[in-house]
Write an enzyme that holds these catalytic residues in place. Structure first.
Site, PDB file in Angstrom:
ATOM      1  NE  ARG A  44     -26.076   6.645  -5.569  1.00 53.31           N
ATOM      2  CZ  ARG A  44     -25.522   6.282  -4.404  1.00 53.31           C
ATOM      3  NH1 ARG A  44     -25.618   5.058  -3.991  1.00 53.31           N
ATOM      4  NH2 ARG A  44     -24.860   7.151  -3.668  1.00 53.31           N
ATOM      5  CG  ASP A 186       1.864   3.319  -7.170  1.00 51.82           C
ATOM      6  OD1 ASP A 186       2.034   4.547  -7.298  1.00 51.82           O
ATOM      7  OD2 ASP A 186       2.265   2.680  -6.200  1.00 51.82           O
ATOM      8  CG  HIS A 187      -0.567   8.923  -8.614  1.00 53.10           C
ATOM      9  ND1 HIS A 187      -0.862   8.541  -7.335  1.00 53.10           N
ATOM     10  CD2 HIS A 187       0.055  10.128  -8.505  1.00 53.10           C
ATOM     11  CE1 HIS A 187      -0.444   9.470  -6.494  1.00 53.10           C
ATOM     12  NE2 HIS A 187       0.120  10.446  -7.174  1.00 53.10           N
ATOM     13  CD  GLU A 225       1.595  13.766   0.445  1.00 52.81           C
ATOM     14  OE1 GLU A 225       0.876  14.194  -0.475  1.00 52.81           O
ATOM     15  OE2 GLU A 225       1.255  12.859   1.226  1.00 52.81           O
ATOM     16  CG  ASP A 244      -2.425   7.773   1.844  1.00 55.15           C
ATOM     17  OD1 ASP A 244      -3.325   7.463   1.027  1.00 55.15           O
ATOM     18  OD2 ASP A 244      -1.920   8.897   1.913  1.00 55.15           O
ATOM     19  CG  HIS A 249       2.539   6.360  -3.830  1.00 51.58           C
ATOM     20  ND1 HIS A 249       1.858   5.790  -4.880  1.00 51.58           N
ATOM     21  CD2 HIS A 249       1.639   7.160  -3.205  1.00 51.58           C
ATOM     22  CE1 HIS A 249       0.604   6.240  -4.889  1.00 51.58           C
ATOM     23  NE2 HIS A 249       0.445   7.074  -3.877  1.00 51.58           N
ATOM     24  CE  LYS A 344       3.696  17.478  -4.644  1.00 55.33           C
ATOM     25  NZ  LYS A 344       2.806  16.421  -4.184  1.00 55.33           N
TER      26      LYS A 344
HETATM   27  C1  BG6 Z   1      -2.052   9.477  -2.901  1.00 57.19           C
HETATM   28  C2  BG6 Z   1      -2.294   9.501  -1.432  1.00 57.19           C
HETATM   29  O1  BG6 Z   1      -1.945   8.159  -3.359  1.00 57.19           O
HETATM   30  O2  BG6 Z   1      -0.840  10.164  -3.182  1.00 57.19           O
HETATM   31  C3  BG6 Z   1      -2.346  10.913  -0.909  1.00 57.19           C
HETATM   32  O3  BG6 Z   1      -3.524   8.834  -1.143  1.00 57.19           O
HETATM   33  C4  BG6 Z   1      -1.106  11.667  -1.321  1.00 57.19           C
HETATM   34  O4  BG6 Z   1      -2.497  10.940   0.485  1.00 57.19           O
HETATM   35  C5  BG6 Z   1      -0.863  11.525  -2.800  1.00 57.19           C
HETATM   36  O5  BG6 Z   1      -1.273  13.023  -0.969  1.00 57.19           O
HETATM   37  C6  BG6 Z   1       0.472  12.130  -3.204  1.00 57.19           C
HETATM   38  O6  BG6 Z   1       0.571  12.176  -4.586  1.00 57.19           O
HETATM   39  P1  BG6 Z   1       1.497  13.252  -5.293  1.00 57.19           P
HETATM   40  O7  BG6 Z   1       1.403  12.904  -6.740  1.00 57.19           O
HETATM   41  O8  BG6 Z   1       0.948  14.592  -4.949  1.00 57.19           O
HETATM   42  O9  BG6 Z   1       2.868  13.064  -4.714  1.00 57.19           O
END
Ligand code: BG6
Length: 493
Positions: A44, A186-187, A225, A244, A249, A344
């Site tokens: 936008r 889903d990364h 995390e 989340d 994941h 982490k």
């Molecule tokens: C995301 C969540 O999908 O994954 C976040 O919304 C989280 O809350 C993140 O911090 C974690 O991803 P990674 O790749 O840092 O483990």
């Protein structure tokens, strides 16, 4: 390949700057992008192409400084243009159609990848907007053998906030796009270490024979995390750790560990097996939720701006799941994840059974540890196998030792690309293996829904609290100890 345009909706946002552009830039640097790929940002803000490019350049310099090279950037940026539009205005999709026809020079076989880097409230409306403007329609239908003119839609998470809303969203998407056109991100699946799970299991012969209830005592999946909710509290307070992290994941990691070998590495064969695992997971009954789950919140959570006073949103959870099939009957899967923890670490630990008979004369109190295989997703990516060894110069003493594989040692320090590089490339190439299918996402919600309901019911376990920087709530230790077990850690050493 015909010319392709990548249209990014939500192009002025964080995801575009932080993840998408660095990934695309790196893919171009490595010569992996389709020749002539165009990138069109849709947002936008009243920007022109130059302002948009400047914004992206600043992001790249900030988030991927190691990769930045001014000359290379100029070459990349030449393919980037901007389109000012409003996602709520149907006419803007018509105008987008005209813009696309213009940049494509009217080529009928031009391909389009629509990337929704927007808030989830726009997923349905954008799909509908594209559909109504005729932009979802494939020009040369691929099922008729024509390779050009495809249209694909990439959707970020969160995908719904429960089964019902996920189902409704699937219906909205399918009103405009066919399932094979939809790529749900889903990364975690784009992480090399997650992809390696299938290679580890099925490109070798020695692990699969012991990968079952006869040898495995438990499976533990930890996604810890150290970050807290930060500036995302507004979103997070409505979501909580189950939506989340678990629905996507953690359950995805579980399916990779538990699935049967597919007959081929094609997207549907792989995803069929993952869906079967999700269907085999025994749902936790609402009234038994306190026996199977722990929920907790870090103490300072309620101080974060955007968090409701007295919020009950959990930032930590632990779950015990069972996979009811021949391979896994009786093997508990323990899952835990939390924010604001001491470090982490994402790891999957396969704990094997102890030897059935011990022939050694150990000192009183000496017990053999079980063998463990640790799949270290991040950081310190690799795989560790822990087994017992004789302590030298002792008669019959043993100690646990490790056999370690580290990606950085075998493949080099910078061998692991960002997950978005793989995912963007696969979406451009039409490989959906690492994307979540519609039925798969609903199957995952079927497992999470009863826990969410249970947590809002009189059967809910108490909300425990833990200190930021700690290992999580003491109750999580007590939870697993009641099963005569303990959380294990096998990575990061
Ligand atoms: C995301 C969540 O999908 O994954 C976040 O919304 C989280 O809350 C993140 O911090 C974690 O991803 P990674 O790749 O840092 O483990």
């Amino acid at each position: 390949m015909s010319d392709t345009t990548l249209v990014i909706f939500g192009a002025s946002g964080d995801l575009t700057q932080r993840k998408l552009i660095p990934a695309l830039y790196n893919l171009q640097r490595k010569g992996r992008l389709p020749a002539g790929l165009r990138i069109l940002g849709f947002a936008r803000r009243p920007w022109d192409d130059a302002e948009f490019r400047a914004q992206l350049r600043a992001g790249l310099e900030q988030f991927a400084p190691r990769d930045f090279d001014a000359a290379r950037w100029e070459a990349f940026a030449a393919a980037v243009t901007y389109f000012r539009g409003d996602l709520n205005t149907p006419a803007d999709f018509e105008l987008l159609g005209q813009k696309l026809a213009e940049v494509e020079g009217g080529a009928a076989d031009a391909n389009r990848l629509y990337y929704l880097a927007t808030g989830p409230e726009y997923y349905g409306p954008v799909a509908a907007g594209l559909g109504a403007a005729g932009l979802a329609q494939e020009a040369g239908a691929p099922e008729n053998g024509s390779r050009g003119g495809w249209r694909r839609l990439v959707i970020e998470k969160p995908f719904g906030r429960d089964l019902e809303s996920a189902h409704a969203l699937n219906r909205e998407l399918h009103a405009a796009f066919q399932e094979r056109q939809v790529y749900r991100i889903d990364h975690y699946l784009g992480k090399e270490t997650a992809q390696n799970i299938l290679f580890f299991r099925f490109a070798n012969t020695i692990f699969e024979p012991v990968w079952n209830r006869n040898y495995v005592y438990s499976v533990q999946i930890t996604v810890a995390e150290s970050v807290d909710v930060g500036h995302r509290a507004g979103y997070y307070d409505q979501a909580g750790v189950l939506r989340d992290m678990f629905q996507n994941h953690l359950l995805q990691l579980l399916t990779l560990v538990a699935m049967e070998p597919p007959a081929s590495f094609n997207a549907d064969a792989v995803r069929n097996e993952k869906v079967k695992v999700l269907h085999a997971i025994r749902p936790i009954p609402v009234e038994a939720v306190a026996q199977h789950t722990v929920r907790a919140q870090y103490r300072k959570y309620r101080d974060a701006p955007g968090v409701a006073p007295g919020s009950q949103t959990p930032t930590y959870a632990a779950l015990r799941l069972h996979v009811d099939n021949w391979r896994w009957q009786g093997v508990p899967f323990y899952l835990r994840s939390g924010k604001s923890l001491s470090s982490k670490s994402t790891e999957i630990i396969v704990q094997f059974r102890r030897p059935p008979h011990v022939m050694f004369n150990f000192a009183p109190g000496h017990r053999l540890s079980s063998n463990t295989l640790s799949i270290c997703i991040q950081p310190d990516e690799g795989i560790h196998l822990r087994f017992e060894a004789k302590v030298p110069d002792s008669a019959q003493d043993t100690r646990s030792v490790d056999m370690d594989f580290h990606f950085r040692d075998s493949f080099g320090e910078n061998a692991l690309p960002d997950a978005y590089e793989r995912l963007l490339l696969d979406a451009l190439n039409g490989d959906a293996s690492l994307f979540t299918r519609g039925d798969e996402i609903e199957a995952a919600w079927r497992i999470i829904d009863p826990v969410l309901k249970g947590w809002e019911s009189p059967h809910a376990p108490p909300l425990h609290f833990y200190e930021s920087g700690s290992a999580g709530p003491a109750e999580a230790e007590a939870f697993i100890a009641r099963d005569g077990r303990a959380w294990l850690s096998g990575c990061g050493h």
